[in-house]
Design an enzyme around this catalytic site. Structure first.
Site, PDB file in Angstrom:
ATOM      1  N   GLY A  47       0.828  -1.186   0.000  1.00 15.32           N
ATOM      2  CA  GLY A  47       0.000   0.000   0.000  1.00 15.32           C
ATOM      3  C   GLY A  47       0.876   1.254   0.000  1.00 15.32           C
ATOM      4  O   GLY A  47       1.455   1.600  -1.031  1.00 15.32           O
ATOM      5  N   SER A 114       6.599  -4.421  -2.041  1.00 12.07           N
ATOM      6  CA  SER A 114       6.108  -3.124  -2.478  1.00 12.07           C
ATOM      7  C   SER A 114       6.280  -2.136  -1.316  1.00 12.07           C
ATOM      8  O   SER A 114       7.405  -1.986  -0.812  1.00 12.07           O
ATOM      9  CB  SER A 114       4.657  -3.264  -2.948  1.00 12.07           C
ATOM     10  OG  SER A 114       4.214  -2.116  -3.617  1.00 12.07           O
ATOM     11  N   TRP A 115       5.218  -1.454  -0.872  1.00 11.54           N
ATOM     12  CA  TRP A 115       5.363  -0.624   0.324  1.00 11.54           C
ATOM     13  C   TRP A 115       5.905  -1.438   1.491  1.00 11.54           C
ATOM     14  O   TRP A 115       6.655  -0.931   2.318  1.00 11.54           O
ATOM     15  CB  TRP A 115       4.028   0.014   0.714  1.00 11.54           C
ATOM     16  CG  TRP A 115       4.020   0.461   2.147  1.00 11.54           C
ATOM     17  CD1 TRP A 115       3.352  -0.124   3.186  1.00 11.54           C
ATOM     18  CD2 TRP A 115       4.767   1.541   2.714  1.00 11.54           C
ATOM     19  NE1 TRP A 115       3.630   0.542   4.361  1.00 11.54           N
ATOM     20  CE2 TRP A 115       4.500   1.566   4.096  1.00 11.54           C
ATOM     21  CE3 TRP A 115       5.638   2.499   2.180  1.00 11.54           C
ATOM     22  CZ2 TRP A 115       5.049   2.506   4.951  1.00 11.54           C
ATOM     23  CZ3 TRP A 115       6.205   3.435   3.034  1.00 11.54           C
ATOM     24  CH2 TRP A 115       5.909   3.436   4.400  1.00 11.54           C
ATOM     25  N   ASP A 266       8.163  -4.670 -13.687  1.00 14.28           N
ATOM     26  CA  ASP A 266       7.376  -4.037 -12.636  1.00 14.28           C
ATOM     27  C   ASP A 266       7.134  -2.586 -13.038  1.00 14.28           C
ATOM     28  O   ASP A 266       8.074  -1.793 -13.115  1.00 14.28           O
ATOM     29  CB  ASP A 266       8.132  -4.119 -11.305  1.00 14.28           C
ATOM     30  CG  ASP A 266       7.304  -3.667 -10.107  1.00 14.28           C
ATOM     31  OD1 ASP A 266       6.424  -2.805 -10.286  1.00 14.28           O
ATOM     32  OD2 ASP A 266       7.562  -4.169  -8.998  1.00 14.28           O
ATOM     33  N   HIS A 294       4.674  -6.562 -11.180  1.00 16.85           N
ATOM     34  CA  HIS A 294       4.788  -6.155  -9.782  1.00 16.85           C
ATOM     35  C   HIS A 294       4.196  -7.146  -8.792  1.00 16.85           C
ATOM     36  O   HIS A 294       4.714  -7.302  -7.687  1.00 16.85           O
ATOM     37  CB  HIS A 294       4.072  -4.800  -9.617  1.00 16.85           C
ATOM     38  CG  HIS A 294       4.072  -4.273  -8.218  1.00 16.85           C
ATOM     39  ND1 HIS A 294       5.213  -3.772  -7.619  1.00 16.85           N
ATOM     40  CD2 HIS A 294       3.075  -4.167  -7.289  1.00 16.85           C
ATOM     41  CE1 HIS A 294       4.916  -3.375  -6.384  1.00 16.85           C
ATOM     42  NE2 HIS A 294       3.631  -3.604  -6.160  1.00 16.85           N
TER      43      HIS A 294
END
Length: 317
Positions: A47, A114-115, A266, A294
């Site tokens: 996120g 990711s985050w 990605d 991704h």
């Protein structure tokens, strides 16, 4: 029915769950799965604001790992939903440490994508002694170059998705898409923030895989506002990080064993970020998956992630 993700471990249920009160009135929902006597691992979702799902339990051997998952501030089942009050990277790092202490864990493997990779690196910089190993996927530094790509340059690859993202914003506001979206996402009126949240969510999910899904995704069964609002808030503040802060922090945790997995194509977190991190951290193992974008659930990426968790089963304490 055949399991399309049979390379993951079978579905499991938690043996423990609870909530932990932290600052700002936030209550974090957490769970534990797998082997209570196993090697502790914490899963850090993306996120920010995305929350975790039952599928995320399946990256880990349940016979070997004590798997801890939790929804970060404002995300998933944590409350208050979509709140940005006292919601910064430093707060989330402190929350991870609070959960570790609450569960009486000395050290754990930290797994983030990711985050979640950003947060894992920030946590390792602050608490290297608590990290037995790091498994990182889809590296995201939230630098100026990363934000320029996300809001502008990506249109060279996905002009149709980008245009659909831009269309809800009046022409006079399109010189700063992040600011225009953030104002709408923070607006208390659902008639204002919900269309913006849906447009943001659609844009991001459209760009996350190398190949589009065979069918139109079903509407999300969670509060769609949380991730767009919190994500835009963090982006507006450069994730509360200095430019290149996480790369410059590598000397604090370079001794921690690490696996970095990144999709070659990605489009949300371009591979340059992973290469920049690996250049500063040659001790870490970098795997670039040639046929992936991704998403953690693309076949090549999930296979590398499971291989990494299997590798770290054998670490001594």
């Amino acid at each position: 029915m055949t399991d399309a993700m049979s390379d993951l471990y079978p579905p499991i249920e938690p043996y423990d769950s609870g909530t932990l009160a932290v600052s700002g009135g936030h209550r974090l929902v957490y769970e534990q799965c797998g082997n209570p006597a196993g090697r502790p691992v914490v899963f850090l979702h993306g996120g920010p604001g995305a929350g975790y799902t039952p599928t995320h339990r399946r990256f880990f051997d349940p016979a070997a790992y004590r798997i801890v998952l939790f929804d970060q501030r404002g995300a998933g089942r944590s409350t208050p939903s979509a709140s940005v009050l006292e919601n910064t990277t430093a707060h989330l790092v402190a929350d991870i440490e609070a959960i570790r202490r609450h569960l009486h864990i000395r050290r754990w493997v930290v797994f983030g994508g990711s985050w979640g990779s950003t947060l894992a690196l920030a946590y390792a910089a602050a608490h290297p002694q608590a990290c037995r190993a790091l498994i990182l996927r889809g590296i995201w530094h939230c630098r100026k170059i990363d934000l320029t790509w996300w809001f502008d340059s990506i249109r060279m690859v996905y002009p149709d998705y980008w245009q659909a993202f831009v269309d809800p914003i009046p022409a006079a506001e399109r010189n700063d898409l992040l600011d225009a979206y953030l104002r709408r996402l923070l607006d208390p009126d659902p008639a204002v923030h919900m269309p913006a949240a849906v447009a943001w969510e659609t844009y991001e999910t459209s760009c996350e895989r190398l190949l589009p899904p065979d069918a139109t995704p079903s509407p999300p069964d969670y509060n769609v506002l949380a991730m767009p609002r919190i994500e835009a808030f963090y982006m507006h503040h450069s994730a509360f990080l200095r430019e290149n802060e996480l790369i410059e922090a590598v000397p604090r945790f370079r001794h921690v064993p690490a696996e970095i997995v990144h999709g070659r194509y990605d489009m949300l977190c371009p591979v340059e970020g992973a290469l920049a991190l690996a250049a500063a951290w040659p001790e870490a193992s970098l795997s670039i998956v040639a046929d992936a974008g991704h998403s953690a659930l693309e076949p090549g990426i999930r296979a590398r992630l499971v291989a990494a968790t299997n590798r770290f089963r054998a670490l001594d304490d």
